[in-house]
Motif scaffolding. Structure first.
Motif, PDB file in Angstrom:
ATOM      1  N   GLU A  10       0.683   4.324   8.931  1.00  0.00           N
ATOM      2  CA  GLU A  10      -0.046   3.410   7.960  1.00  0.00           C
ATOM      3  C   GLU A  10      -1.180   3.063   7.767  1.00  0.00           C
ATOM      4  N   ALA A  13      -3.090   3.369   4.114  1.00  0.00           N
ATOM      5  CA  ALA A  13      -4.501   2.219   3.453  1.00  0.00           C
ATOM      6  C   ALA A  13      -5.164   3.500   3.407  1.00  0.00           C
ATOM      7  N   TYR A  25      -3.832  -3.599  -4.052  1.00  0.00           N
ATOM      8  CA  TYR A  25      -2.641  -4.083  -3.371  1.00  0.00           C
ATOM      9  C   TYR A  25      -2.912  -4.488  -2.333  1.00  0.00           C
ATOM     10  N   SER A  81       9.336 -11.235   7.255  1.00  0.00           N
ATOM     11  CA  SER A  81       9.721 -10.189   7.941  1.00  0.00           C
ATOM     12  C   SER A  81       8.732 -10.648   9.110  1.00  0.00           C
ATOM     13  N   ALA A 113       9.956  -9.475  12.575  1.00  0.00           N
ATOM     14  CA  ALA A 113      11.144  -8.512  12.457  1.00  0.00           C
ATOM     15  C   ALA A 113      10.815  -7.911  13.531  1.00  0.00           C
ATOM     16  N   SER A 159      10.608  -4.956  13.971  1.00  0.00           N
ATOM     17  CA  SER A 159      10.542  -3.215  13.664  1.00  0.00           C
ATOM     18  C   SER A 159       9.047  -3.474  13.821  1.00  0.00           C
ATOM     19  N   LEU A 160       8.687  -5.322  13.661  1.00  0.00           N
ATOM     20  CA  LEU A 160       7.263  -4.993  13.808  1.00  0.00           C
ATOM     21  C   LEU A 160       6.672  -5.268  15.517  1.00  0.00           C
ATOM     22  N   LYS A 179       0.367  -1.381   0.249  1.00  0.00           N
ATOM     23  CA  LYS A 179       0.180  -0.335   0.114  1.00  0.00           C
ATOM     24  C   LYS A 179       0.674   1.529  -0.176  1.00  0.00           C
ATOM     25  N   ASP A 180       2.061   1.220   0.734  1.00  0.00           N
ATOM     26  CA  ASP A 180       2.803   2.558   0.792  1.00  0.00           C
ATOM     27  C   ASP A 180       3.497   3.164  -0.051  1.00  0.00           C
ATOM     28  N   THR A 187      -1.722  -7.237   0.279  1.00  0.00           N
ATOM     29  CA  THR A 187      -2.158  -7.133   1.454  1.00  0.00           C
ATOM     30  C   THR A 187      -1.582  -8.222   3.033  1.00  0.00           C
ATOM     31  N   GLU A 188      -1.430  -9.147   1.813  1.00  0.00           N
ATOM     32  CA  GLU A 188      -0.691 -10.301   3.045  1.00  0.00           C
ATOM     33  C   GLU A 188       0.945  -9.568   3.363  1.00  0.00           C
ATOM     34  N   GLU A 189       1.462 -10.329   4.173  1.00  0.00           N
ATOM     35  CA  GLU A 189       2.580  -9.360   4.829  1.00  0.00           C
ATOM     36  C   GLU A 189       3.945 -10.293   4.439  1.00  0.00           C
ATOM     37  N   CYS A 221      15.729  -9.177   7.238  1.00  0.00           N
ATOM     38  CA  CYS A 221      15.074  -7.516   6.581  1.00  0.00           C
ATOM     39  C   CYS A 221      16.233  -6.895   6.636  1.00  0.00           C
TER      40      CYS A 221
END
Lengths: 65, 309
Positions: free
Chosen positions: B204, B208, B218, B226, B229, B231-232, B59-60, B220-222, B130
């Motif tokens: 975010e 979205a 876009y 990651s 990760a 960052s999560l 999405k981003d 949507t699955e990760e 990552c």
């Protein structure tokens, strides 16, 4: 019942309606700032009421990496 | 809930962090202004720029490409196919579909063809998956931009990404990374193209919502690589705080930028003195502080392993 789809988790649950989006998110254990909630082509705000028989989707917006 | 801007239509997006709620049309205005302000504040881009937008299919990055085009910037997309079974094919497909639907040019780099698919590269590296992916992507972002005459590389990092990164850097007191964390890294004389993050002011969720309301299809699955990760973990912690105290994430990151007003220098290495000029990688010519750049060293490891198997 309201059908709640969570496509990324490949999960689906049913909750009794009518019910507010914020309550449905709480039921599903989802933080409101981490998702968008859709009904067909519409986005739902947290205060909106979902009626019995409707299907909504909770789409996670969090990406890692 | 009514839109707090036009006060007529039903709100579609509620933003407690801004104490506001918008109908789709007013949300587009809000979002556009946030991005414009993000670009203007650091003079990231000018109308004469040729912008290479790094597009993952998520999405981003697709929203970034969409809004930069709408704002009138000259853009082309760059998609890096990471070579991850299934996920990469779907991501590439979404990126291509968007480009075709908007009549845009998309450059595709296939890491399998380049000899460094991420799953194989991550196995050969001691770094987090990552981090390996980031090294490889940054290498190609810069290389393609430099080779093809782009003046800026734009990535879709948003407020949540940057706030999570800031939290991680602070928790580890990583002063090198903290000193370089900025939405703008200017071009450097040693061959690094300017890097910009025009979505640094939008969350975010806002990105979205914008993508959904604009009908952008876009992925949507990760990314399956990651899942662990770090960052999560930081994002989860920040979202907990954000739910209790809306607007904290924005104040956290914007406060950091306010305290550190100087735009940092762009550099290939974090721990080198400014007096030390980089050299060209003897293998590929990219700027590096070692004889062979980190990308070429990684590629060599992957190639050698394949040769043995």
């Amino acid at each position: 019942m309201i059908r709640v789809r969570m496509p990324q988790k490949k999960q689906e649950l049913e909750v009794p309606g009518p019910r507010r989006v914020s309550d449905i998110l709480a039921d599903a254990g989802v933080r409101p700032t981490t998702v968008i909630v859709t009904h067909g082509k519409k986005l739902l705000t947290r205060d909106q009421r979902v009626e019995d028989g409707e299907t909504i989707e909770i789409i996670s917006v969090v990406s890692g990496g | 809930m009514k839109c707090k801007r036009c006060r007529r239509s039903e709100a579609a997006v509620d933003l407690p962090s801004h104490n506001s709620a918008f109908c789709p049309e007013c949300f587009f205005v809000f979002f556009r202004r946030q991005v414009e302000e993000g670009i203007r504040k650091f003079r990231m881009l000018s109308p004469s720029d040729r912008v290479l937008v790094c597009v993952s299919g998520g999405k981003d990055s697709l929203v970034l490409w969409d809004i930069l085009s709408e704002l009138g910037f000259r853009t082309e997309g760059l998609h890096i196919d990471l070579g991850i079974d299934g996920y990469s094919a779907r991501s590439r497909e979404k990126s291509l579909a968007y480009a075709v639907s908007r009549g845009k040019e998309l450059i595709v780099v296939d890491l399998r063809a380049e000899g460094v698919p991420i799953p194989a590269a991550a196995k050969r590296s001691s770094k987090e998956e990552c981090a390996v992916c980031g090294t490889v992507k940054r290498y190609f972002f810069n290389r393609i931009a430099a080779e093809r005459g782009f003046t800026a590389v734009a990535t879709g990092h948003n407020l949540d990404d940057e706030a999570a990164r800031l939290l991680g850097n602070l928790l580890h007191w990583d002063s090198d990374h903290l000193s370089r964390q900025h939405p703008l890294l200017p071009e450097s004389a040693d061959g690094l193209v300017r890097k910009v993050k025009p979505l640094w002011r939008v969350s975010e969720m806002e990105t979205a919502a914008y993508g959904f309301l604009k009908g952008i299809d876009y992925v949507t699955e990760e990314c399956p690589m990651s899942e662990d990760a770090t960052s999560l973990v930081y994002k989860k912690a920040l979202s907990h705080i954000e739910d209790e105290m809306p607007g904290t994430r924005r104040r956290f990151y914007q406060g950091f930028l306010h305290q550190n007003r100087d735009v940092p220098k762009n550099s290939v290495a974090l721990d080198q003195g400014e007096e030390t000029p980089p050299v060209k990688c003897i293998s590929c010519g990219a700027p590096t502080y070692t004889e062979i750049c980190s990308f070429c060293r990684l590629k060599e490891k992957v190639t050698k392993t394949r040769g043995r198997s």
